[in-house]
Scaffold this active site. Sequence first.
Site, PDB file in Angstrom:
ATOM      1  N   ASP A 109      19.448  -3.782  52.613  1.00  0.00           N
ATOM      2  CA  ASP A 109      20.722  -4.721  52.150  1.00  0.00           C
ATOM      3  C   ASP A 109      20.659  -5.581  53.568  1.00  0.00           C
ATOM      4  O   ASP A 109      20.722  -5.155  54.631  1.00  0.00           O
ATOM      5  CB  ASP A 109      21.696  -3.802  52.031  1.00  0.00           C
ATOM      6  CG  ASP A 109      22.780  -4.666  51.124  1.00  0.00           C
ATOM      7  OD1 ASP A 109      22.766  -5.750  51.380  1.00  0.00           O
ATOM      8  OD2 ASP A 109      23.649  -3.840  50.309  1.00  0.00           O
ATOM      9  N   HIS A 336      28.312  -1.169  43.572  1.00  0.00           N
ATOM     10  CA  HIS A 336      29.347  -0.908  44.355  1.00  0.00           C
ATOM     11  C   HIS A 336      30.593  -1.653  44.540  1.00  0.00           C
ATOM     12  O   HIS A 336      31.718  -1.376  45.166  1.00  0.00           O
ATOM     13  CB  HIS A 336      28.889  -0.525  45.797  1.00  0.00           C
ATOM     14  CG  HIS A 336      28.347  -1.895  46.352  1.00  0.00           C
ATOM     15  ND1 HIS A 336      27.489  -2.536  45.752  1.00  0.00           N
ATOM     16  CD2 HIS A 336      28.918  -2.480  47.641  1.00  0.00           C
ATOM     17  CE1 HIS A 336      27.340  -3.734  46.807  1.00  0.00           C
ATOM     18  NE2 HIS A 336      28.206  -3.636  47.583  1.00  0.00           N
ATOM     19  N   ASP A 337      30.530  -2.905  43.774  1.00  0.00           N
ATOM     20  CA  ASP A 337      31.618  -3.786  43.820  1.00  0.00           C
ATOM     21  C   ASP A 337      32.318  -3.781  42.374  1.00  0.00           C
ATOM     22  O   ASP A 337      33.509  -4.638  42.293  1.00  0.00           O
ATOM     23  CB  ASP A 337      31.345  -5.310  44.086  1.00  0.00           C
ATOM     24  CG  ASP A 337      30.757  -5.354  45.548  1.00  0.00           C
ATOM     25  OD1 ASP A 337      31.337  -4.735  46.431  1.00  0.00           O
ATOM     26  OD2 ASP A 337      29.772  -6.019  45.952  1.00  0.00           O
TER      27      ASP A 337
HETATM   28  C1  NOJ Z   1      29.133  -8.293  48.968  1.00  0.00           C
HETATM   29  C2  NOJ Z   1      29.019  -6.915  48.861  1.00  0.00           C
HETATM   30  O1  NOJ Z   1      28.347  -6.343  47.789  1.00  0.00           O
HETATM   31  C3  NOJ Z   1      30.415  -6.402  49.108  1.00  0.00           C
HETATM   32  O2  NOJ Z   1      30.672  -4.973  49.055  1.00  0.00           O
HETATM   33  C4  NOJ Z   1      30.921  -6.839  50.643  1.00  0.00           C
HETATM   34  O3  NOJ Z   1      32.114  -6.369  50.711  1.00  0.00           O
HETATM   35  C5  NOJ Z   1      30.746  -8.305  50.676  1.00  0.00           C
HETATM   36  N1  NOJ Z   1      29.588  -8.984  50.209  1.00  0.00           N
HETATM   37  C6  NOJ Z   1      30.736  -8.704  52.225  1.00  0.00           C
HETATM   38  O4  NOJ Z   1      29.536  -8.451  52.556  1.00  0.00           O
END
Ligand code: NOJ
Length: 540
Positions: A109, A336-337
Amino acid sequence: MKQDHTPSTPWYRQAVIYQIYPWSFKDSNQDGIGDLRGIIEKLDYLNDGTPDSLGVGAIWISPIYPSPMKDFGYDISDYCGIDPRFGNLDIFDELVEKAHARGIKIIMDLVTNHTSDQHPWFVESRSSKDNPKRDWYVWHEPRPDGSAPNNWLSVSGGSIWTLDEKTGQYYLHNFLLEQPDLNWRNEEVQKEMQKVLEFWIGHGVNGFRVDAASHFVEDSLFRDDPINKGYIDGETNPYDKYSHIFSTNQPEIKKIIGLMCDISEKYKDIFIVSETYLGLEEIKRFYRFCDPPVHAPFNFQLMSLPWQAEAFKIYIDRFDKSMMPLDVPTYVLGNHDRDRVASQRGSNESRAAALLLLTLRGTPFVYYGEELGMKNVDIPKKLLRDGFVKTSEGMFSRDPERTPMQWDSTENAGFSKVAPWLPVANDYKTVNVEYQKKDSASMLILYKTLIRLRNTNKGLLEGSYRSLNTESQDIFAYTRNSDNQNFLVMINFSNNKITEPLPTGDFECMCTTHLDVPTGQKLNGTITLRPNEGYLLKYS
Ligand code: NOJ
């Protein structure tokens, strides 16, 4: 599991890519947090070369770099290290070696839009206005009344700007104030980041997932974003109060992704997948950033389309048609979001979604636990950890979709022997790997079956995609055809039983989402699909 493909096809057009959220995958040292040794322990589960394992071809590991963890690793303080919570570089090298030995590629990542405010670059940058690293970040004078330079908002809530009292200027952060944005217009930043890619390629990684790509640069005139007319106070995410036409998706992103692609082409076979939550027209633009296409944007639309056959057909037809021959189509059900697919869609619906994901023409991304039907976990307020909870004034938390992987029915679902950093789901006694391995109709067996079929059939890996007209508007049907293999997928998107005519010909059943129809069973004439049931058939 050996894949049936021509050697010229790059791995990233073949592999099922599995996302590991390292905090939650497997804790090997009993501190309540997942780690690299834990991932090593579970490599055989992911792919041991036999049909008993999941059969994934790559893992994307969410950030494992040293970090103050304000955003659980998406706030990096050293791009070329491993956070001691997860292990160290030697263990990482061991992971790469052992993963490769099993045919599993590694995707890092890459969080390059911003660093942590603890990163030495930012510490220097904020130290004075004339520090050589000042321009590595985005600084701006206040407005005459001392307020923030413009109306841009941070994704995690509030203004995109924070005042640095000491130097009297504001710095820009698209996310938390502890995540200052790098200035990608600065050539030193560009070169430094290319070195970061080379560092990890030197450690054997095969690709990068590029975080927050839409946010890399902002309008150089710092113009206010216009009001979003569709915004409803109290209902819409406050971030969407404005249309982000000046603060996101600026044309220079092409150059930045291009710099990453230059590295990828130099070392060959490196895949770059960028995070962008965009509609089809903009995704199409992202696809043209690199030539040859070693880069693809995520296509997140399957997560947000209404659960209707027609909506899926229209979108997938348009998306597939927009692909050039060497493009890498991508499909995602969760990450994860976002809410877990089993919570968002329901149990049977998420089985049908799995059939789609793994039989469409494109590289599928599977979020850990999706293969078990893991759901969002209701977490008591006081146990929430996501830094966005505070800044969004409780509007959202991503913790429910980040809970520990459910391995077995022992305490803490076999994730750890001590209390994990987030609570384990209540359903873990039956929704876990060991239990589902023994249940021939489980979600896990469905994923394993579909991944195996995908890995071993050229028609599913490389075949063309074509949707069919159906009598029922609730059925989405499509074919996947290669030279000598023809498949038909039919999915009932409704809660009713539907009998639908089959195209002319004889078919045999390869897999159904309920897993209760024998493989090889012959069908012709018509097919009856139960509510939200899907079939993968082969023309015989
Ligand atoms: C996208 C990521 O998937 C998320 O988890 C993160 O909080 C933000 N970008 C900031 O890096």
